[in-house]
Design an enzyme around this catalytic site. Structure first.
Site, short mmCIF file in Angstrom:
data_model
loop_
_atom_site.label_atom_id
_atom_site.label_comp_id
_atom_site.label_asym_id
_atom_site.label_seq_id
_atom_site.Cartn_x
_atom_site.Cartn_y
_atom_site.Cartn_z
N GLU A 1 76.67 -29.67 -0.80
CA GLU A 1 76.96 -28.31 -1.23
C GLU A 1 75.95 -27.42 -0.51
O GLU A 1 74.75 -27.70 -0.55
CB GLU A 1 76.80 -28.18 -2.75
CG GLU A 1 77.25 -26.81 -3.20
CD GLU A 1 77.04 -26.55 -4.68
OE1 GLU A 1 76.73 -27.48 -5.44
OE2 GLU A 1 77.17 -25.38 -5.05
N ARG B 1 70.69 -43.05 -6.34
CA ARG B 1 70.04 -42.03 -5.52
C ARG B 1 68.60 -42.41 -5.25
O ARG B 1 68.01 -43.22 -5.95
CB ARG B 1 70.16 -40.65 -6.14
CG ARG B 1 69.66 -40.47 -7.53
CD ARG B 1 69.64 -38.99 -7.93
NE ARG B 1 70.90 -38.29 -7.70
CZ ARG B 1 70.99 -37.08 -7.11
NH1 ARG B 1 69.91 -36.43 -6.72
NH2 ARG B 1 72.14 -36.50 -6.94
N LYS C 1 67.62 -30.09 -5.55
CA LYS C 1 67.60 -28.81 -4.85
C LYS C 1 67.21 -27.67 -5.78
O LYS C 1 66.58 -26.71 -5.35
CB LYS C 1 68.99 -28.54 -4.24
CG LYS C 1 69.17 -29.26 -2.91
CD LYS C 1 70.47 -28.87 -2.25
CE LYS C 1 71.62 -29.68 -2.78
NZ LYS C 1 72.87 -29.46 -2.06
#
Ligand code: ATP
Ligand code: MG
Length: 566
Positions: free
Chosen positions: A37, A261, A271
């Protein structure tokens, strides 16, 4: 070799792919995608996903797309798109297709209409709070929305009205009609579209409704004929929804596969948190060398090779763990040891006067540029009567086992001569300001013809030739290994390390400016300052003043010596 002998070396995703190839599930095709994104800069966790997606396509002769999942116009910007493309390329990968979820907005809308016509989606007027209340809990079924049984005609009319801007933001949503009693909360009539008047970085003001991630993502994969849609574990419970959409739409169905992850000690990765660090000016920007972003690592002196080797080493699994930051640092050392030229610099200088060296004389000594790489050649290093050495390389009252300089003791000056300290000069405050020493002219090159040995070798810079440079030393961004663990009511910023940056004026041998060593990776020049670590030339450097970042210290030997010496 039997196939079985090979299997253990494959990660579980590659095992799935090989099984699919064997069964002909996707006709032997392998098509992956990396779907960021564009709401921030990429970080080292994304590098894991990039290496996995692009690496998998390369391994199986397939393709890998770069797709921007741009369905949140309020948070997304062109600056992020540009930085992401730059970082993926810098890491050494080239995408096959370049796509945007926003390319598919018309198709996604048409498919939503198709689901309404099938009785599988409805317009709901509940407020976000009411939607939450109706959703239930993991142990209690939710309750149906009072708008769930609207007629297809009414739903079509209202959804079109949503698109045409007839209702205020947030007034209505389009929801999938699945099962409010499902044990999987993601299947309790998830929202597919919301009304949001926000200018999109690509589609401008064309749309005032935007698809939710869960609806847009799988359909985008389907449009691109992705075979293996690799994502992180938090999407595991979204997979039934992913599968539901493609099944109900009767369109091509990719296989979603989840892996764990990357988490690293002493840093934060999401983020949202990195954005806080930038916006609240805890750091200088997305490329601050303390950031775990690709651009921060690049500026710090990391090479693409080191990052790829790190990703290879950590592997891919479903195990949720935290990797030691030291592994990342080790990967960089291993790469730079072969590539980076050596130079001498003194970070915390103390002056040495060589009393028996002729006044006004200087000479040029030969120094090897990289003992690990003979092709790097040699250089000349000027030597003279006055030198700088590290303050820490002298001890007035040395403890046992201290092999560096001390009164009456002899050391080797790297590439030069043996040096013996005879006396110290102190200022009024009692701080040592100068060391008076003698050198042994017969030891040129570092060995004594009479066979006498010295245990310590220290680096130095000729005072008359030294170039003052700014050096930025970094410590961990966070002061604890797991900074996300914070007491109630506090956030991760309480765990930021207040001493993560130290700025010094160091003295550097002159050859760095006169003969710039070759770049060690992707445009960032990285040099090893002997015994001190690897240093990158920072973009803040000007013609008159070089600025260096310490990328990483050398392996433990120096640290151990320091400890012994203290
Ligand atoms: P963050 O939580 O840091 O904001 P994200 O998952 O929201 O990250 P995206 O832009 O959606 O960021 O991520 C693009 C791809 O990178 C996704 O497939 C995501 O799963 C993967 N990814 C993100 N963070 C990590 C990580 N720490 N380790 C491995 N893969 C990651
Ligand atoms: Mg995300």
């Amino acid at each position: 070799m039997a196939a079985d002998d090979k299997t253990p070396s494959l990660n579980f995703i590659h095992q799935i792919i090989e099984a699919d190839n064997a069964s002909g599930k996707f006709a032997g095709r392998v098509c992956t995608r990396f779907p960021p994104e564009p709401n921030g800069y990429l970080h080292i966790g994304h590098a894991k996903s990039i290496c996995l997606n692009f690496g998998t396509a390369l391994k199986y002769g397939g393709t890998c797309n770069l797709r921007f999942d741009d369905t949140n116009p309020e948070k997304e910007e062109q600056e992020y798109v540009d930085s992401i493309m730059n970082d993926v390329r810098w890491l050494g990968f080239q995408w096959d297709g370049l796509y945007y979820a926003s390319d598919y907005f018309d198709q996604l809308y048409d498919w939503a209409v198709a689901l309404i016509k099938k009785g599988k989606a409805y317009v709901c007027d509940l407020t976000p709070d009411e939607v939450r209340e109706h959703r239930g809990t993991p142990n209690h079924a939710g309750t149906n929305s009072p708008f769930r049984d609207r007629s297809v005609e009414e739903n079509l009319k209202l959804f079109e009205g949503m698109k045409n801007g007839e209702f205020p933001d947030g007034a209505r949503t389009l929801r999938a009609k699945i099962d409010m009693a499902s044990p999987n909360i993601n299947l309790r009539d998830p929202v597919m579209y919301r009304i949001l008047r926000a200018t999109h970085h690509r589609t401008g003001d064309k749309w005032c409704i935007y698809a939710m991630y869960d609806y847009a993502h799988g359909q985008s994969d389907s449009i691109e004929k992705i075979t293996h849609s690799i994502c992180t574990l938090e999407f595991e419970h979204h997979r039934p929804l992913y599968d539901w959409f493609v099944k109900e739409l009767g369109i091509y169905a990719p296989q979603q596969i989840e892996f764990s992850r990357l988490n690293l000690t002493y840093t934060v990765m999401s983020k949202r948190k990195l954005l806080t660090l930038v916006k609240d000016k805890h750091l200088s920007g997305w490329d601050d060398p303390r950031m775990p972003t690709i651009s921060g690592l690049r500026r710090r002196g990391y090479t693409p090779e080191a990052i790829r080797a790190f990703c290879e080493r950590i592997g891919v699994s479903k195990y949720e763990g935290t990797i030691e930051m030291a592994w990342l640092e080790d990967a960089l050392r291993a790469d730079l040891n072969k590539k980076a030229e050596r130079r001498m610099a003194v970070l915390r200088p103390i002056k040495v006067v060589i009393d028996n060296y002729p006044d006004g004389q200087t000479e040029e000594l030969d120094a090897v540029n990289n003992p690990e790489d003979p092709s790097a050649g040699t250089r000349k290093v000027p030597f003279g009567k006055e030198l700088y050495i590290e303050r820490a390389d002298f001890h007035e009252d040395p403890p046992k086992g201290y092999f560096r300089l001390a009164p009456g003791k002899e050391v080797r000056l790297r590439w030069a001569y043996f040096l013996k300290c005879n006396s110290v000069v102190k200022d009024a405050a009692g701080t040592i300001s100068e060391l008076h020493c003698t050198y042994d002219p017969t030891t040129k090159g570092g060995n004594a013809p009479d066979g006498r040995k010295v245990k310590g070798t220290i680096h130095w810079v000729s005072a008359a030739h030294a170039i003052p440079v700014e050096v930025r030393l970094y410590d961990h961004l966070c002061k604890v290994p797991r900074p996300e663990e914070v007491p109630e009511g506090q956030d991760f910023t309480v765990n930021l390390n207040p001493n993560s940056l130290e700025v010094l004026t160091a003295m550097l041998e002159p050859s760095v400016t006169s003969e710039p060593p070759a770049s060690a990776g992707g445009g960032t020049r990285v040099i090893q300052f002997e015994r001190l670590g690897y240093f990158s030339v920072d973009k803040d450097s000007t013609a008159g003043k070089l600025v260096f970042n310490r990328a990483v210290t050398l392996a433990d030997t120096w640290a151990k010596m320091e400890k012994k010496g203290k």
